[in-house]
Design a protein around this motif. Structure first.
Motif: not given
Length: 65
Positions: A1-24
């Motif tokens: 089952m795929n999550p349903i994304y709606s405008q305004g929703d807040v989620w946790l995501a794996k974000v890439y930090f270019k200067m640190q070359e890592q994901f958080k």
């Protein structure tokens, strides 16, 4: 089952930090979603840092929200 994304929703995501070359894991807000393509969404990271440019939006009452 795929999550349903709606405008305004807040989620946790794996974000890439270019200067640190890592994901958080960081909170993001769903800004938009193309209805015809279920896999494409537009997100914006949420941060406590000061705005970097005129496109960053300050959430003044984030504690109340």
């Amino acid at each position: 089952m795929n999550p349903i994304y709606s405008q305004g929703d807040v989620w946790l995501a794996k974000v890439y930090f270019k200067m640190q070359e890592q994901f958080k894991h960081r909170p993001i807000v769903i800004v938009g979603r193309d209805i015809t393509i279920d896999i494409d969404i537009i997100i914006s990271p949420i941060t406590s840092s000061e705005p970097r440019n005129e496109f960053d939006v300050i959430i003044h009452y984030w504690k109340e929200a």
